[in-house]
Design a protein around this motif. Structure first.
Motif: not given
Length: 169
Positions: A21-28, A91-99, A110-117
């Motif tokens: 949830e922390f990593v998702y919040r940081e991205a948002r 810039s309007p942007m959105r990213r998806l996090l996975s893995n 330590e948290v690793g994740s893939n992203f597409i922005l």
């Protein structure tokens, strides 16, 4: 900063939920240009790093971004002023996090994740850009709350010529 390995999870379900949830919040917060809220997530000794390629050492290789906490605060202030013309309007942007993979460390996680922005270049061409890569967050508790001690973003195309990274990737 170390590289994540494929191992059995070292965290409980509750820890996994809190950290994810922390990593998702940081991205948002980054996506929504909520700069003050995003900056508040960081520790005082934080490092924000976008190397040209995995395996590069910031002491011997040029990086796209290698900010300590002071430089990070300057970056955020510039974005918030409206005078960072490469991001005016933002810039309007959105990213998806996975893995998302989480490992406990001596002082946190330590948290690793893939992203597409996806980014719309609203300041000029209105073209859509797609950024992809792997992020490694290092989190630790400060006064009982998770905080971001470092963020490393390795872009798939990081060793190629890339457009400006004037936003929070």
């Amino acid at each position: 900063m170390s590289t994540m390995t494929l191992e059995e999870p070292t965290v409980s379900a509750a820890e996994q939920r809190e950290v994810t949830e922390f990593v998702y919040r940081e991205a948002r917060l980054a996506d929504e240009a909520r700069y003050a809220d995003w900056e508040a997530l960081w520790t005082d000794d934080a490092v924000y790093w976008v190397p040209r390629a995995e395996g590069h050492d910031p002491n011997t290789h040029v990086s796209h971004i290698y900010d300590n906490r002071t430089r990070l605060a300057t970056r955020v202030r510039q974005l918030a002023t409206g005078y960072r013309f490469s991001q005016e309007p933002a810039s309007p942007m959105r990213r998806l996090l996975s893995n998302v993979e989480i490992n406990r460390t001596d002082d946190g996680y330590e948290v690793g994740s893939n992203f597409i922005l996806t980014e719309i270049v609203a300041q000029s061409t209105h073209a859509m850009r797609v950024w992809a890569g792997r992020t490694t967050h290092r989190l630790r508790r400060v006064d009982g709350a998770l905080r971001l001690a470092s963020k490393k973003v390795v872009l798939v195309n990081g060793d190629e010529a890339i457009p400006t990274l004037a936003f929070l990737i």
